[in-house]
Design an enzyme around this catalytic site. Structure first.
Site, short mmCIF file in Angstrom:
data_model
loop_
_atom_site.label_atom_id
_atom_site.label_comp_id
_atom_site.label_asym_id
_atom_site.label_seq_id
_atom_site.Cartn_x
_atom_site.Cartn_y
_atom_site.Cartn_z
N THR A 559 -7.85 19.88 -30.74
CA THR A 559 -7.91 19.18 -29.69
C THR A 559 -7.40 17.93 -29.61
O THR A 559 -7.31 18.11 -31.02
CB THR A 559 -9.79 19.09 -29.22
OG1 THR A 559 -10.22 18.74 -30.43
CG2 THR A 559 -10.50 20.97 -29.29
N LYS A 583 -5.18 13.42 -33.63
CA LYS A 583 -5.24 12.73 -35.07
C LYS A 583 -6.77 11.85 -34.92
O LYS A 583 -6.49 10.73 -36.35
CB LYS A 583 -4.40 11.56 -33.69
CG LYS A 583 -2.80 11.96 -34.57
CD LYS A 583 -2.61 11.79 -33.95
CE LYS A 583 -1.55 10.75 -32.68
NZ LYS A 583 -0.33 12.49 -31.89
N GLU A 610 -0.90 17.80 -41.10
CA GLU A 610 0.35 17.49 -41.48
C GLU A 610 1.30 16.64 -39.56
O GLU A 610 1.61 15.82 -39.63
CB GLU A 610 1.45 18.79 -41.85
CG GLU A 610 2.53 18.56 -42.11
CD GLU A 610 3.27 17.63 -42.45
OE1 GLU A 610 3.23 17.12 -41.83
OE2 GLU A 610 3.47 17.91 -43.71
N ALA A 615 4.71 16.20 -35.74
CA ALA A 615 4.74 17.34 -35.16
C ALA A 615 4.93 18.19 -37.04
O ALA A 615 3.86 18.57 -37.20
CB ALA A 615 5.48 17.99 -33.81
N LEU A 617 7.35 18.83 -38.50
CA LEU A 617 7.97 17.82 -39.71
C LEU A 617 7.10 17.79 -40.94
O LEU A 617 6.26 17.47 -40.53
CB LEU A 617 9.05 16.47 -39.40
CG LEU A 617 9.64 16.89 -38.26
CD1 LEU A 617 10.22 15.13 -37.72
CD2 LEU A 617 11.01 17.02 -38.31
N GLY A 668 6.63 17.00 -19.82
CA GLY A 668 5.48 16.99 -20.72
C GLY A 668 5.41 16.62 -21.91
O GLY A 668 5.40 16.23 -23.49
N GLU A 671 1.87 12.06 -22.79
CA GLU A 671 0.89 12.84 -22.51
C GLU A 671 0.06 12.19 -21.06
O GLU A 671 1.28 11.33 -19.93
CB GLU A 671 -0.23 11.94 -23.55
CG GLU A 671 -0.43 11.20 -24.82
CD GLU A 671 -0.84 12.67 -25.46
OE1 GLU A 671 -2.15 13.67 -24.81
OE2 GLU A 671 -0.42 13.29 -26.46
N LYS A 686 0.10 6.93 -35.52
CA LYS A 686 1.12 7.81 -36.66
C LYS A 686 1.87 6.97 -38.12
O LYS A 686 1.23 7.53 -39.55
CB LYS A 686 2.11 8.45 -36.28
CG LYS A 686 1.92 9.41 -35.47
CD LYS A 686 3.40 9.52 -35.11
CE LYS A 686 2.25 10.68 -33.11
NZ LYS A 686 3.35 10.75 -32.36
N GLY A 801 6.51 18.34 -28.83
CA GLY A 801 6.61 20.47 -28.48
C GLY A 801 5.93 20.98 -28.72
O GLY A 801 5.52 20.83 -30.17
#
Ligand code: ADP
Ligand code: ASP
Ligand code: MG
Length: 819
Positions: A559, A583, A610, A615, A617, A668, A671, A686, A801
């Protein structure tokens, strides 16, 4: 001569008794048989319940009597098709007579409101007397040479009612004499029941029909004792609690004794002793699957099974009592007085441990004996307690014992290590440990609620080393969650075959409904099932996960919800691993991030995230490997926003900034509220996470954010207003583009971390720079470290994605499973 014993379920219905008869038809072709039968399944319990009610003056005891009566009458009608048959009539008469006696006895108990152990034995005998009458006559009616003999005329005991001790000399003599003069092919005996030397009915303890059979087998030097029951042998652990349990092909007598003593109900513990002396093999067989090999118990097990552990068993209903005090240290005689007191009270001790300081002795007994034991012991040590030399007995209840058993355990090191680390990893608290000097048994006292989990995880460790079951609880099943479930469904078999990991989704929740299925949710139809689930609640979900108490549980948060991110401590404290796609937790206050890391360590529960950066990676994983192997992170340069990358890769003088942002939103890549991406806050979060993972204490407010939006865009009240400012301020964005173009640069929104400082902002990237050619929604991260000082370690690829994010979550699951 063979002795065969059939348990309660084997004789529980006419259909089952017919199965018994066909087994006997077969076996009697090769050998003379003694057939020991239990009461019809459940009857002993019903008799006890009727007696309890009668004793309490509750007239409903008669209902229980009626039920007992009806069960036997219906057995007769099921077994004897021709009711005119002489055998059928005889059976009916004999059974009616016994039922009449039983009714009178119950009525007596009801009238005097009392039941002594002696009366209770008299009552319990009816169960086996009735079943043996019916079965012996059923055999006769099928034309078999069968006869009933009341074992009360053979087995003689003392008058320790409910659990009488056998007088072996007299019993063997009686049995041998009887069988010398009697040559019937099949002799049927009621199990469990006996008579005292004073001719009073006694019983051999619950489950005692196995013992009857063993006594008769030993008296007659039988070639084999067969215990026919409802499972195909003695299993590696309780098959009712562990689905993966398997029958053990061979066991030594000692192993069988330990397993049954520690709770493997399929064999009544005293059964082994009489046959052990004569080295008569015991074979445990399944009435409902006679072809199955079953378990053979014999002198020595020469099998070459891989695991030195043969079985794992459990006994529930245990209390742990502790006698402790400084006055005990170095003073001889305390244990003698303690154990003498328990012996006088006829209390059986199941497990004992004593600390080497002699400051305390701790022992496990049956819960029902705890108060009696405490009262007696406190009285024995009254004087020492008054002088405060020792403390009154301390009782802990709601406990169980689990035990690992195997003859070969003594020649293998590290078994207890594996046992306790398995339990520890699964958050099973151990209250006491005992290991016999024979090293055939290691037992531990644990909470009753943890038994199923403990047995399953130990079974996995010692018998299924190959597959590890992982139980997933997923919250948030939007786009990414849906893909993750698809990937699990698709890869399940591959992961099982190649990684020996069995993945199960046990819980699912979205904001509306939640679904829990202990057996694992059928993934093909999860959507329908979830839509019919119960009302979603974060606490309800947590409670369900806690109460299932499954091993290797993982909570997965897909979520973007603040409340869910604040549930992690509750999961970690239960030793449940957490995987966050969300996050919020890692980018909120440093204190919270640190607390989560500490809880993860303390409770041995992985906390992975991760997908928070790049995403799917492997950015954080790589960073963690660098740091744990001792490398130092000097600098991080990164493009971490797939959405911003898309925007600046496509924006030029031929189109408008508005159009491109709109397109990104539509496809998409942003956000729903594109301001979250365009303001740079997402990128700031991040780089914050990467800085923290590099070992730096830093807060979000410390991340310098150089904003490229216009003030009116920043101040816009709604997404709509925001889009309007983009059109109004097109000039501003075109200027940014032109400047970059003039300098032969590309615009990239860059995150950097250097000298302990983090910042994010739009940059003009020259041609020779690794960021220059970054395409589509790709991300790139460059780590400059002590070991990579000039040429950075670079990770690059799709950074947004649903599919790649789901595969990042999948990778976290596998990391935990491989742990
Ligand atoms: P019976 O009525 O035939 O005497 P029991 O109920 O006494 O049968 O014993 C068989 C039951 O023992 C099985 O149905 C199973 O639930 C239970 N059990 C517990 N532990 C084990 C084990 N290790 N192996 C086989 N059965 C076990
Ligand atoms: N009928 C007795 C009991 O239920 C004995 C047995 O089944 O072995 O305990
Ligand atoms: Mg039994």
């Amino acid at each position: 001569m063979k002795v065969l014993k059939f348990g309660g379920t084997s004789v529980g219905s006419a259909e089952n008794i017919n199965k018994v008869i066909s087994i006997l038809q077969q076996e009697s072709q090769h050998s003379r048989l003694v057939v020991v039968v239990s009461a019809v399944g459940g009857i002993t319990d019903k008799l006890l319940e009727a007696a309890r009610l009668a004793c309490n003056g509750d007239p409903s005891y008669i209902d229980h009597f009626n039920a007992v009566s009806a069960i036997h009458i219906s057995l007769i009608s099921g077994l004897f098709k021709n009711t005119e048959d002489a055998v059928a009539l005889l059976t009916e008469n004999l059974v009616s007579e016994k039922l009449e006696d039983l009714k009178k006895l119950l009525n007596g108990i009801y009238l005097i409101n009392e039941i002594s152990p002696k009366t209770s034995d008299k009552l319990l005998c009816f169960g086996e007397l009735l079943s043996s009458i019916i079965i012996s006559n059923a055999l006769k009616s099928r034309g078999l040479d069968a006869e009933l003999k009341n074992s009360q005329e053979l087995i003689i005991t003392d008058n320790n009612f409910n659990n009488a001790n056998v007088d072996f000399e007299l019993t063997y003599l009686n049995t041998q004499l009887y069988f010398k003069s009697n040559k019937t092919k099949i002799t049927v005996l009621p199990g469990f029941i006996a008579k005292s030397v004073h001719k009073e009915p006694t019983t051999l303890g619950r489950g005692g029909s196995d013992y009857t059979a063993a006594i008769i087998a030993s008296a007659l030097d039988a070639e084999q004792l067969e215990i026919w029951t409802d499972v195909s042998g003695m299993y590696t652990t309780n098959p009712k609690l562990v689905k993966q349990a398997k029958p053990i092909v061979k066991l030594s007598y000692q192993e069988a004794v330990e397993l049954s003593h520690f709770g493997a109900k399929v064999l009544y513990p005293p059964t082994v002793l009489p046959v052990l002396e004569k080295k008569i093999p015991i074979v445990i067989k399944n009435t409902f699957n006679p072809e199955a090999l079953g378990t053979t118990i014999m002198t020595q097990d020469n099998s070459t099974g891989k695991s030195p552990v043969k079985g794992i068993s459990n006994i529930d209903g245990i209390s742990l009592l502790t006698l402790q005090g400084n006055g005990m240290v170095g003073v001889p005689g305390f244990s003698k007085r303690l154990f003498e007191t328990l012996a006088q009270q006829k209390i059986n001790i199941i497990l004992i441990t004593q600390s080497s300081s002699e400051h305390s002795i701790c022992f496990g007994i049956s819960e029902g004996d705890a108060i009696k034991a405490k009262t007696a012991i406190d009285e024995t040590f009254e004087y020492e307690i008054a002088l405060h030399k020792i403390e009154p007995i301390h009782i802990e209840s709601d406990l169980s014992i689990i035990a690992l058993i195997g003859d070969k355990m003594k020649s293998h090191q590290g078994i207890s290590g594996r046992m306790f680390s398995t339990l520890g990893k699964n958050n099973v608290n151990i209250r006491a440990i005992a290991q016999g000097a024979s090293e055939r048994n290691i037992s531990a006292v644990i909470n009753k609620n943890d038994v199923k989990k403990a047995l399953n995880s130990l079974h996995e460790t010692f018998f299924e080393v190959k597959t590890k079951q992982i139980n997933l609880f997923i919250t948030g099943v939007g786009n990414v969650g849906e893909r993750l479930i698809e990937q699990i469904q698709q890869q399940k078999n591959y992961v099982k075959a190649n990684l020996k990991i069995s993945l199960r989704v046990v819980g699912l929740s979205n904001s509306k409904t939640m679904l829990i299925n202990n057996e694992g949710v059928e993934l093909k139809t999860w959507k329908e099932q979830l839509s019919q689930g119960s009302k979603a609640s974060l606490d309800g979900f947590l409670e369900a996960v806690k109460s299932l108490n499954l091993r290797n549980s993982i909570f997965i948060d897909i979520t973007a919800n603040n409340d869910v991110a604040h549930m992690y401590p509750d999961y970690l404290k239960q030793s449940i691993a957490v995987i966050a796609c969300n996050k919020i937790a890692c980018s909120s206050e440093l204190d919270y991030y640190k607390t989560l890391k500490q809880l993860s360590l303390k409770y041995n529960a992985p906390f992975l995230f991760e997908t928070n950066v790049g995403a799917g990676l492997p950015v954080i994983d790589t960073l963690n490997h660098l740091v744990t192997s001792g490398d130092k992170i000097h600098e991080i340069q990164a493009v971490l926003s797939g959405s911003l990358n898309f925007v600046f890769n496509n924006f030029n003088s031929e189109n408008t900034f508005y159009e491109i942002v709109k397109q990104a939103q539509k496809e998409g890549y942003t956000e729903p509220d594109p301001r979250i991406d365009l303001s740079g806050i997402d990128v700031a979060r991040k780089i914050l996470i990467l800085a923290r993972e590099s070992g730096y204490d830093i807060e979000l407010k410390d991340v310098q954010s150089d904003n490229f939006l216009t003030p009116s865009a920043m101040e816009a009240d709604s997404v709509e207003d925001f889009f309007k400012t983009l059109t109004d301020d097109e000039q501003h964005y075109q200027k940014l583009y032109q400047s970059a173009k003039n300098n032969q640069c590309q615009l990239k929104f860059v995150a950097e971390f250097k000298n302990g400082k983090a910042k994010v902002g739009l940059k003009e990237i020259p041609k020779n720079h690794p960021f220059y050619n970054l395409e589509g929604k790709d991300n790139i991260v460059m780590f400059y470290t002590e070991r990579y000082p000039e040429q950075p370690l670079i990770i690059k690829g799709a950074g947004a994605g649903a599919d790649v994010t789901a595969s990042g979550l999948f990778a976290d699951i596998i990391r935990i499973a491989n742990n």
